[in-house]
Scaffold this motif. Structure first.
Motif, PDB file in Angstrom:
ATOM      1  N   GLU A 169      -0.834   6.776  -6.542  1.00 47.29           N
ATOM      2  CA  GLU A 169      -2.062   7.622  -6.196  1.00 47.29           C
ATOM      3  C   GLU A 169      -2.029   9.226  -6.353  1.00 47.29           C
ATOM      4  N   LEU A 214       1.197   1.801  -3.768  1.00 47.33           N
ATOM      5  CA  LEU A 214       0.162   2.430  -4.318  1.00 47.33           C
ATOM      6  C   LEU A 214      -0.221   3.784  -3.571  1.00 47.33           C
ATOM      7  N   THR A 215       0.216   3.961  -2.700  1.00 44.39           N
ATOM      8  CA  THR A 215      -0.499   5.243  -2.443  1.00 44.39           C
ATOM      9  C   THR A 215       0.707   6.277  -2.873  1.00 44.39           C
ATOM     10  N   PRO A 249       0.720  -0.967  -0.044  1.00 41.85           N
ATOM     11  CA  PRO A 249      -0.414   0.103   0.333  1.00 41.85           C
ATOM     12  C   PRO A 249       1.068   1.409  -0.343  1.00 41.85           C
TER      13      PRO A 249
END
Length: 123
Positions: A103, A99-100, A96
Motif C-alpha cells: 500500500e 500489505l503495508t 499485514p
C-alpha cells in the motif's frame, strides 16, 4: 565485454542506490532497504523469522538492475518495531506487514521473493 565485468558493473550500480526506508504501520514503523529505480517493476523481498532485510543484500547485488527491490524487516527484526503485546507472531499476523509495504508503494502487481517464514507469508 566479459559477462563477469557486466555483472560487476550491474552490482555497483545497484549498490550505489541502496536506501533505507521507514514505513508507518498501524502498530509502529516498518523498516526496509531499497535498491534500484522505483519506476522499474517492483520486487518485494521478505526474510525469515530471525533475519534482517540486510540478509538479502548479497542476492540483490547479483540480480538485474532493471527492477526495484524492496527488502522488508519483519516486525521485531532489524529496525522494525515489534508487534503489540498479545499479537502472535504467526504467518497470518505478519501478512499485514507485507500489505503495508504494498500500500505504501501503491503497487498493483509485484514479484515476491520470500525466505523461510517469508515464503509462507507470501503464500
Amino acid at each position: 565485454m566479459k559477462l563477469t565485468r557486466l555483472l560487476q558493473i550491474a552490482m555497483k550500480s545497484l549498490e550505489k542506490t541502496e536506501t533505507a526506508v521507514n514505513i508507518k504501520a498501524p502498530w509502529g514503523n516498518l523498516t526496509a532497504l531499497t535498491w534500484g529505480d522505483a519506476l522499474n517493476p517492483p520486487v518485494l523481498l521478505c526474510p525469515g523469522r530471525m533475519e534482517p532485510c540486510t540478509a538479502f543484500r548479497p542476492l540483490v547485488l547479483r540480480l538485474p538492475n532493471s527492477f526495484f527491490y524492496v527488502a522488508l524487516d519483519l516486525p521485531g527484526n532489524g529496525s522494525s518495531d515489534t508487534l503489540p503485546l498479545g499479537v502472535r507472531f504467526s504467518v497470518q499476523d505478519l501478512v499485514p506487514s507485507v500489505l503495508t509495504v504494498v500500500e505504501y508503494y501503491k503497487w498493483k502487481n509485484f514479484i515476491f521473493i520470500g525466505h523461510s517464514l517469508g515464503a509462507a507469508i507470501g503464500k
